[in-house]
Design a protein around this motif. Structure first.
Motif, PDB file in Angstrom:
ATOM      1  N   LYS A   1     -54.468 -24.485  88.840  1.00  0.00           N
ATOM      2  CA  LYS A   1     -55.714 -24.213  88.135  1.00  0.00           C
ATOM      3  C   LYS A   1     -55.829 -22.718  87.846  1.00  0.00           C
ATOM      4  CE  LYS A   1     -57.063 -28.511  88.688  1.00  0.00           C
ATOM      5  NZ  LYS A   1     -57.145 -29.458  87.546  1.00  0.00           N
TER       6      LYS A   1
ATOM      7  N   VAL B   1     -60.749 -16.855  96.307  1.00  0.00           N
ATOM      8  CA  VAL B   1     -59.721 -17.015  95.279  1.00  0.00           C
ATOM      9  C   VAL B   1     -58.614 -15.978  95.467  1.00  0.00           C
ATOM     10  CG1 VAL B   1     -59.254 -17.048  92.805  1.00  0.00           C
ATOM     11  CG2 VAL B   1     -61.400 -17.986  93.668  1.00  0.00           C
TER      12      VAL B   1
ATOM     13  N   ILE C   1     -65.607 -23.892  92.227  1.00  0.00           N
ATOM     14  CA  ILE C   1     -66.094 -23.596  93.572  1.00  0.00           C
ATOM     15  C   ILE C   1     -67.601 -23.369  93.554  1.00  0.00           C
ATOM     16  CG2 ILE C   1     -65.958 -21.973  95.510  1.00  0.00           C
ATOM     17  CD1 ILE C   1     -63.052 -21.427  94.696  1.00  0.00           C
TER      18      ILE C   1
ATOM     19  N   LEU D   1     -61.304 -22.151  88.729  1.00  0.00           N
ATOM     20  CA  LEU D   1     -61.691 -22.121  90.137  1.00  0.00           C
ATOM     21  C   LEU D   1     -63.033 -21.425  90.321  1.00  0.00           C
ATOM     22  CD1 LEU D   1     -58.303 -21.336  91.915  1.00  0.00           C
ATOM     23  CD2 LEU D   1     -59.555 -23.489  91.908  1.00  0.00           C
TER      24      LEU D   1
END
Length: 288
Positions: free
Chosen positions: A209, A244, A218, A214
């Motif tokens: 991804k 991340v 998230i 992300l």
């Protein structure tokens, strides 16, 4: 001249596919969604100013230690990992760092109405209640009591955490990071039953991804994957960037080296193309 015409045609169709067809196909497969909202505006704002000292007493009176540990205040978990997994489906988090890594508005909403803050109303209801019990107050102003609890959690939280520590506190209850030998403390069978599927190992998620995906996922999983069992995490923007960042360090250690090599390769191909063109001109000049 003929070669330039052919090159122009190739460049045109390549550009058409790259800037026209591919983005259109991507938009159909991955519809555009709203950007990440680190203010959590949909949860409203608790405007009360909290008192950390009062919050410490409220935290104990509210029974939070019945499920959560608070290691920074020498309050251990009331259960071991196996018992907690069996009781709740997932090991409840230690709250020592909650005041640092989670947004203030999110924390307030989570205490007051967990399923709304987590965005898991589709999964939990009156017949299947969420493991975290909503806080109904101690008889006073509930918003003030919640503000006091949040102020207390912020007062005891550390000033800084490493990327790996943020990941451990925010994600490790459900997810493994096998490449870094980091594993969830929750029993896998119990976690699978609780979530509906076993949460994936995140060792190479950064390769599968993009960073942008992300960031949104998230912050609010439902935007990209409606109906997912993964709850909204509620991290601050800085904490999420650290998560991340940790994923990149573990799953894409060669990123900088790979990107540097890419530039060198492009430069080599440009020089090689120019030399090939000069060689072609020389050969055909001799032929004619």
């Amino acid at each position: 001249m003929r070669e330039f015409k052919i090159l122009a045609v190739v460049v045109f169709f390549t550009g058409l596919i790259y800037w026209g067809v591919e983005p259109f196909a991507h938009s159909q497969m991955h519809p555009h969604v709203a950007p990440a909202d680190f203010a959590f505006k949909d949860l409203g704002t608790n405007t009360k100013v909290g008192d950390a000292k009062v919050g410490a007493e409220t935290f104990l009176s509210a029974g939070c230690t019945g499920c959560h540990s608070l290691n920074v205040a020498n309050m251990p978990s009331p259960m071991d990992a196996a018992a907690a997994s069996a009781s709740f489906g997932v090991v409840p988090p230690d709250l020592s760092t909650a005041g640092l890594i989670y947004d203030k508005n999110y924390l307030s909403a989570l205490i007051k109405e967990p399923t709304k803050a987590l965005k898991v109303q589709h999964k939990f209801n009156e017949e299947k209640p969420h493991p975290m019990i909503a806080f109904y107050g101690l008889g006073g102003d509930i918003d003030q009591e919640i503000a006091d609890i949040v102020a207390y959690l912020q007062s005891i939280a550390p000033k800084t955490l490493s990327d790996k520590e943020v990941f451990a506190n925010a994600c490790q209850r459900c997810h493994d990071m096998k490449y870094d030998k980091v594993f969830s403390a929750t029993d896998k069978k119990t976690l699978t039953a609780y979530m509906g599927t076993l949460p994936p190992d995140l060792s190479i998620i950064i390769r599968a991804k993009s960073y942008e995906y992300l960031e949104i996922f998230i912050n609010d999983p439902q935007k990209n994957l409606e109906g997912t069992s993964m709850p909204r995490v509620g991290l601050t923007q800085k904490a999420q960037e650290q998560v991340v960042g940790y994923m990149e360090k573990v799953g894409d250690r060669k990123k900088a080296e790979r990107e540097d090599l890419g530039y060198k390769l492009i430069g080599f191909m440009a020089i090689f193309t120019f030399l090939a063109y000069l060689w072609k001109v020389k050969v055909w000049r001799d032929v004619h």
